[in-house]
Design a protein around this motif. Structure first.
Motif, PDB file in Angstrom:
ATOM      1  N   ALA A   1      24.109 -16.907 -55.414  1.00 36.82           N
ATOM      2  CA  ALA A   1      23.923 -15.534 -55.687  1.00 36.82           C
ATOM      3  C   ALA A   1      23.054 -15.092 -54.314  1.00 36.82           C
ATOM      4  N   ALA A   2      22.325 -15.658 -53.685  1.00 39.41           N
ATOM      5  CA  ALA A   2      21.669 -15.174 -52.338  1.00 39.41           C
ATOM      6  C   ALA A   2      22.771 -14.689 -51.529  1.00 39.41           C
ATOM      7  N   LEU A   3      23.815 -15.475 -51.218  1.00 37.67           N
ATOM      8  CA  LEU A   3      24.936 -15.356 -50.600  1.00 37.67           C
ATOM      9  C   LEU A   3      25.449 -13.875 -50.894  1.00 37.67           C
ATOM     10  N   GLU A   4      25.705 -13.935 -52.172  1.00 41.70           N
ATOM     11  CA  GLU A   4      26.055 -12.379 -52.776  1.00 41.70           C
ATOM     12  C   GLU A   4      25.380 -11.379 -52.244  1.00 41.70           C
ATOM     13  N   ARG A   5      23.843 -11.494 -52.584  1.00 41.15           N
ATOM     14  CA  ARG A   5      23.144 -10.406 -52.202  1.00 41.15           C
ATOM     15  C   ARG A   5      22.866 -10.018 -50.616  1.00 41.15           C
ATOM     16  N   PHE A   6      22.875 -11.230 -50.085  1.00 43.46           N
ATOM     17  CA  PHE A   6      22.383 -11.100 -48.520  1.00 43.46           C
ATOM     18  C   PHE A   6      23.642 -11.052 -47.563  1.00 43.46           C
ATOM     19  N   GLY A   7      24.641 -11.737 -47.907  1.00 42.59           N
ATOM     20  CA  GLY A   7      25.738 -12.105 -47.035  1.00 42.59           C
ATOM     21  C   GLY A   7      25.573 -13.445 -46.466  1.00 42.59           C
ATOM     22  N   ALA A   8      26.308 -13.969 -45.377  1.00 48.74           N
ATOM     23  CA  ALA A   8      26.385 -15.031 -44.792  1.00 48.74           C
ATOM     24  C   ALA A   8      25.124 -15.020 -43.769  1.00 48.74           C
ATOM     25  N   ARG A   9      24.275 -16.028 -44.089  1.00 50.39           N
ATOM     26  CA  ARG A   9      23.134 -16.242 -43.161  1.00 50.39           C
ATOM     27  C   ARG A   9      23.194 -17.794 -42.587  1.00 50.39           C
ATOM     28  N   PRO A  10      22.551 -17.921 -41.406  1.00 56.85           N
ATOM     29  CA  PRO A  10      22.122 -19.391 -41.136  1.00 56.85           C
ATOM     30  C   PRO A  10      21.319 -20.167 -42.465  1.00 56.85           C
ATOM     31  N   THR A  11      22.074 -21.315 -42.571  1.00 61.18           N
ATOM     32  CA  THR A  11      21.578 -22.006 -43.963  1.00 61.18           C
ATOM     33  C   THR A  11      20.889 -23.239 -43.334  1.00 61.18           C
ATOM     34  N   LEU A  12      19.793 -23.980 -43.828  1.00 67.44           N
ATOM     35  CA  LEU A  12      19.161 -25.166 -43.415  1.00 67.44           C
ATOM     36  C   LEU A  12      19.052 -26.074 -44.730  1.00 67.44           C
ATOM     37  N   ILE A  13      19.643 -27.332 -44.471  1.00 70.78           N
ATOM     38  CA  ILE A  13      19.348 -28.216 -45.509  1.00 70.78           C
ATOM     39  C   ILE A  13      18.096 -29.123 -45.188  1.00 70.78           C
ATOM     40  N   GLU A  14      16.968 -29.104 -46.029  1.00 68.94           N
ATOM     41  CA  GLU A  14      15.779 -29.523 -45.368  1.00 68.94           C
ATOM     42  C   GLU A  14      15.546 -30.953 -46.185  1.00 68.94           C
ATOM     43  N   TRP A  15      14.952 -31.995 -45.686  1.00 69.95           N
ATOM     44  CA  TRP A  15      14.755 -33.302 -46.194  1.00 69.95           C
ATOM     45  C   TRP A  15      13.553 -33.978 -45.459  1.00 69.95           C
ATOM     46  N   ASP A  16      12.459 -33.897 -46.251  1.00 68.84           N
ATOM     47  CA  ASP A  16      11.438 -34.418 -45.111  1.00 68.84           C
ATOM     48  C   ASP A  16      10.701 -35.619 -45.782  1.00 68.84           C
ATOM     49  N   THR A  17      10.809 -36.003 -47.132  1.00 65.25           N
ATOM     50  CA  THR A  17      10.138 -37.263 -47.538  1.00 65.25           C
ATOM     51  C   THR A  17      11.325 -38.331 -48.072  1.00 65.25           C
ATOM     52  N   ASP A  18      11.030 -39.620 -48.156  1.00 58.94           N
ATOM     53  CA  ASP A  18      11.969 -40.470 -48.260  1.00 58.94           C
ATOM     54  C   ASP A  18      13.379 -40.071 -47.680  1.00 58.94           C
ATOM     55  N   ILE A  19      13.349 -39.851 -46.630  1.00 54.68           N
ATOM     56  CA  ILE A  19      14.294 -39.580 -45.747  1.00 54.68           C
ATOM     57  C   ILE A  19      15.799 -40.384 -45.556  1.00 54.68           C
ATOM     58  N   PRO A  20      16.748 -39.980 -45.931  1.00 57.55           N
ATOM     59  CA  PRO A  20      17.894 -40.900 -46.167  1.00 57.55           C
ATOM     60  C   PRO A  20      18.786 -41.113 -44.954  1.00 57.55           C
ATOM     61  N   PRO A  21      19.847 -41.731 -44.904  1.00 58.08           N
ATOM     62  CA  PRO A  21      20.706 -41.938 -43.719  1.00 58.08           C
ATOM     63  C   PRO A  21      21.289 -40.499 -43.549  1.00 58.08           C
ATOM     64  N   LEU A  22      21.458 -40.314 -42.102  1.00 58.03           N
ATOM     65  CA  LEU A  22      22.053 -39.070 -41.743  1.00 58.03           C
ATOM     66  C   LEU A  22      23.283 -38.694 -42.494  1.00 58.03           C
ATOM     67  N   ALA A  23      24.228 -39.761 -42.881  1.00 58.42           N
ATOM     68  CA  ALA A  23      25.329 -39.416 -43.530  1.00 58.42           C
ATOM     69  C   ALA A  23      25.297 -38.565 -44.948  1.00 58.42           C
ATOM     70  N   VAL A  24      23.722 -38.619 -45.607  1.00 53.81           N
ATOM     71  CA  VAL A  24      23.361 -38.161 -46.700  1.00 53.81           C
ATOM     72  C   VAL A  24      23.043 -36.805 -46.598  1.00 53.81           C
ATOM     73  N   LEU A  25      22.552 -36.483 -45.551  1.00 58.30           N
ATOM     74  CA  LEU A  25      22.217 -34.997 -45.166  1.00 58.30           C
ATOM     75  C   LEU A  25      23.427 -34.299 -44.739  1.00 58.30           C
ATOM     76  N   LEU A  26      24.315 -35.003 -43.970  1.00 52.41           N
ATOM     77  CA  LEU A  26      25.628 -34.300 -43.552  1.00 52.41           C
ATOM     78  C   LEU A  26      26.472 -34.113 -44.906  1.00 52.41           C
ATOM     79  N   ASP A  27      26.295 -35.042 -46.078  1.00 47.36           N
ATOM     80  CA  ASP A  27      27.069 -34.516 -47.013  1.00 47.36           C
ATOM     81  C   ASP A  27      26.454 -33.357 -47.784  1.00 47.36           C
ATOM     82  N   GLU A  28      25.238 -33.185 -47.819  1.00 48.80           N
ATOM     83  CA  GLU A  28      24.589 -31.968 -48.682  1.00 48.80           C
ATOM     84  C   GLU A  28      24.994 -30.628 -47.332  1.00 48.80           C
ATOM     85  N   ARG A  29      24.946 -31.139 -46.213  1.00 50.24           N
ATOM     86  CA  ARG A  29      25.146 -29.985 -45.181  1.00 50.24           C
ATOM     87  C   ARG A  29      26.686 -29.438 -45.579  1.00 50.24           C
ATOM     88  N   ASN A  30      27.656 -30.483 -45.949  1.00 46.68           N
ATOM     89  CA  ASN A  30      29.082 -30.135 -45.757  1.00 46.68           C
ATOM     90  C   ASN A  30      29.273 -29.093 -47.510  1.00 46.68           C
TER      91      ASN A  30
END
Length: 294
Positions: free
Chosen positions: A250-279
């Motif tokens: 809904a935010a993309l519909e309202r604002f259009g494409a914007r730089p988007t960040l996946i945040e993960w600060d506690t119980d930090i998983p392997p990098l591959a997990v963040l990249l899956d969320e990023r994908n």
């Protein structure tokens, strides 16, 4: 990959450094530093917490310099305490932040719409402001001062919260929008924080979304939450929840494409997990771009 045109989102001090693309990045966390440096994964951009690199010299700063040589970097602060009354701490913090900005030349610099310093003590939390005219005047004065000192436009992030002040007179979303209008700052729209607050304080997140000035949105954050006793807790320690993914669309519909960040600060998983969320986030963003292509 599309890139946000600064002329479309900047009305105050301009950003410097490599442009942050309207694509999905991840937060730069210590357990992943060596892996990123050695493997150079395909990540559009990385966000570093400013305060982790305030000390001149040393290994952390050298590693960030190496990262910055290969990736666009944004700096995200957690300690400026824009809503506090303290002045000496504020000025000192701004000085350290300016030195880091000049050294790293980030594409974006962001902070939180919060307070966390009082009587010479700095609290380890992002505390909500009372949403009143007096608080609005005060925080806008501080943002104006910060932008003038740094010589650039800041992105200000809406925070998650677990209380409201009894004497508040302005809905949170109207307060945030007014900050952007009065100061010319950009907004970092945190989708997870908006959803968490909607559940904790009983409002419709679509109302919040509709109140945001689309032209001021310079970045979007996504993260995970935990369920506490009677409230949601913004832990940044889990995958993004389905209602947050829906609100992101809904935010993309309202604002259009914007730089988007996946945040993960506690119980930090392997990098591959963040990249899956990023994908997953990238796929949603590209679906939006495709649907709205001319």
């Amino acid at each position: 990959m599309s890139v946000v045109n600064p002329e479309n989102i900047t009305t105050g001090p301009a950003a410097t450094g490599a442009a942050i693309p309207a694509s999905v990045g991840i937060g730069l966390r210590t357990p992943h530093l060596r892996e990123i440096l050695e493997q150079r994964p395909r990540i559009a951009w990385l966000e570093a917490h400013s305060e982790n690199f305030f000390c001149p010299g040393g290994r952390p700063l050298r590693l960030l310099e190496q990262i910055r040589a290969d990736y666009p970097v944004s700096l995200h602060g957690v300690g400026l305490s824009l809503g506090a009354i303290e002045t000496s701490f504020f000025e000192g913090h701004l000085g350290r932040l300016k030195r880091l900005i000049e050294h790293i030349e980030p594409g974006l610099v962001s902070e939180h719409l919060s307070w966390g310093a009082i009587q010479g003590r700095h609290l380890n939390d992002l505390l909500p402001l009372p949403y009143t005219e007096e608080a609005l005047d005060h925080v806008c004065t501080r943002i104006d001062a910060a932008q003038t000192f740094l010589g650039r436009r800041l992105l200000i992030e809406n925070i998650s919260s677990y209380l409201r002040y009894r004497h508040e007179t302005i809905p949170e979303w109207e307060f945030v929008a007014a900050v952007a209008r009065r100061t010319g700052c950009a907004l970092l729209f945190d989708v997870n924080n908006t959803y968490v607050n909607s559940q904790n304080h009983g409002f419709d997140p679509q109302v919040y979304l509709a109140a945001m000035p689309a032209e001021a949105i310079g970045e979007i954050h996504l993260a995970g939450f935990d369920e506490g006793q009677g409230c949601l807790i913004d832990t940044h320690g889990k995958p993004v929840a389905e209602p947050v993914w829906a609100l992101y669309r809904a935010a993309l519909e309202r604002f259009g494409a914007r730089p988007t960040l996946i945040e993960w600060d506690t119980d930090i998983p392997p990098l591959a997990v963040l990249l899956d969320e990023r994908n997953r986030a990238q796929a949603i963003l590209e679906e939006h771009d495709l649907a709205h292509a001319a």
